[in-house]
Design a protein around this motif. Structure first.
Motif: not given
Length: 171
Positions: A39-42, A118-124, A129-133
């Motif tokens: 996520p830091k690369a987003q 990948r961009t869409a998921v990283q933006n979500e 907040p919280g852990e990825p689904s």
């Protein structure tokens, strides 16, 4: 002096170098770094895709490579004369051109949608907040697999195209 030929060759070689350089950079440096940073690369990827328009730039460069190459092929083959196409030079240009076209098509099918997903998921993930689904993790994994498949197919195709274009006139 044939200015049309000179311009087509400059356009073809220059855009091919840019396309190949971008593919090498993306496969060997950019994608592994993005995966490692997560996520830091987003923010960097958002800037690259949205502000620098890399997703538009490389398809245009690849398209210019193919279009200028097709025009050169047409000229060299005398309007697609089979007697020229079946020579060693003609076959090398034909196979190289088909490798480039295949790379372009696969890039459109695999690379573009993978980067977008990948961009869409990283933006979500950034906005929630919280852990990825489980769904988000699965989508990221699917995008990564498509990129890895693309890299394994795309690089050999581009190398084949480049090598054959470089030596075709000498066969």
């Amino acid at each position: 002096m044939d200015w049309t030929l000179i311009i087509l060759r400059i356009l073809h070689v220059g855009s091919a170098m840019t396309w190949f350089g971008g593919a090498v950079f993306g496969a060997l440096l950019l994608q592994p770094t993005v995966r490692a940073l997560g996520p830091k690369a987003q923010p960097f990827m958002d800037y690259l895709v949205q502000r620098r328009r890399v997703g538009v730039f490389f398809p245009i460069v690849a398209g210019l490579t193919i279009l200028s190459g097709a025009a050169l092929f047409w000229r060299d083959s005398g309007g697609l004369q089979l007697s020229w196409i079946t020579t060693p030079t003609g076959l090398a240009f034909t196979i190289g051109g088909l490798a480039g076209i295949t790379s372009f098509v696969l890039g459109g099918i695999l690379i573009g949608p993978s980067v977008a997903e990948r961009t869409a998921v990283q933006n979500e993930l950034r906005d929630t907040p919280g852990e990825p689904s489980e769904d988000q993790i699965a989508r990221l994994a699917r995008a990564d697999r498509k990129m890895q498949i693309a890299d394994r197919i795309d690089m050999p195709l581009l190398i084949t195209a480049g090598v054959l274009m470089a030596v075709a006139r000498y066969l």
